[in-house]
Write a protein that holds these residues in place. Structure first.
Motif, short mmCIF file in Angstrom:
data_model
loop_
_atom_site.label_atom_id
_atom_site.label_comp_id
_atom_site.label_asym_id
_atom_site.label_seq_id
_atom_site.Cartn_x
_atom_site.Cartn_y
_atom_site.Cartn_z
N LEU A 254 19.59 29.05 10.68
CA LEU A 254 20.09 28.90 9.31
C LEU A 254 21.60 29.16 9.26
O LEU A 254 22.35 28.39 8.64
N ARG A 255 22.06 30.23 9.91
CA ARG A 255 23.50 30.53 9.94
C ARG A 255 24.28 29.41 10.60
O ARG A 255 25.34 29.00 10.12
N MET B 234 29.59 23.75 6.34
CA MET B 234 30.92 24.09 5.83
C MET B 234 32.01 23.38 6.64
O MET B 234 32.99 22.89 6.09
N LEU B 235 31.79 23.32 7.94
CA LEU B 235 32.74 22.63 8.81
C LEU B 235 32.83 21.16 8.44
O LEU B 235 33.92 20.58 8.35
N LYS C 187 36.90 16.60 3.54
CA LYS C 187 38.00 16.78 2.59
C LYS C 187 39.36 16.65 3.27
O LYS C 187 40.39 16.91 2.66
N LYS C 188 39.32 16.26 4.55
CA LYS C 188 40.54 16.04 5.34
C LYS C 188 41.40 17.29 5.47
O LYS C 188 42.62 17.24 5.56
N MET C 189 40.72 18.43 5.50
CA MET C 189 41.43 19.69 5.68
C MET C 189 41.58 20.04 7.16
O MET C 189 42.39 20.90 7.51
N LYS D 176 35.68 18.68 16.27
CA LYS D 176 34.90 18.67 17.51
C LYS D 176 35.04 19.97 18.29
O LYS D 176 34.07 20.47 18.86
N ILE D 177 36.24 20.53 18.31
CA ILE D 177 36.46 21.80 19.01
C ILE D 177 35.64 22.91 18.37
O ILE D 177 34.95 23.67 19.05
N ILE D 178 35.71 22.99 17.04
CA ILE D 178 34.98 24.04 16.33
C ILE D 178 33.47 23.82 16.45
O ILE D 178 32.71 24.77 16.66
N GLU D 179 33.04 22.57 16.37
CA GLU D 179 31.61 22.27 16.51
C GLU D 179 31.11 22.71 17.89
O GLU D 179 30.05 23.33 18.00
N ASN D 180 31.87 22.42 18.93
CA ASN D 180 31.49 22.84 20.28
C ASN D 180 31.45 24.36 20.40
O ASN D 180 30.57 24.91 21.06
N ASP D 181 32.41 25.04 19.78
CA ASP D 181 32.42 26.51 19.80
C ASP D 181 31.17 27.07 19.10
O ASP D 181 30.57 28.03 19.58
#
Length: 49
Positions: free
Chosen positions: A7-8, A15-16, A22-24, A31-36
Motif C-alpha cells: 500500500l505504501r 504521488m510520483l 503535472k510536469k514537475m 524513472k530514477i525515483i521509480e527504480n529507487d
C-alpha cells in the motif's frame, strides 16, 4: 505486514506519477525515483502495467 508495504509503495508511486503528469519532474527523474522505490520496497515488476 506485506499488505501495508504494498500500500505504501502504491501510494508513493501514485504521488510520483502525479508529479510527472503535472510536469514537475522530468521523465528521467521519474524513472530514477521509480527504480529507487522498487529497490526500497523490493518490487521486481511494474504493478502499474
Amino acid at each position: 505486514m506485506e499488505g501495508k508495504k504494498l500500500l505504501r509503495y502504491s501510494l508513493q508511486l501514485s504521488m510520483l506519477k502525479q508529479l510527472f503528469n503535472k510536469k514537475m519532474i522530468s521523465e528521467s527523474e521519474y524513472k530514477i525515483i521509480e527504480n529507487d522505490l522498487k529497490k526500497d520496497y523490493r518490487v521486481v515488476s511494474n504493478i502499474t502495467t
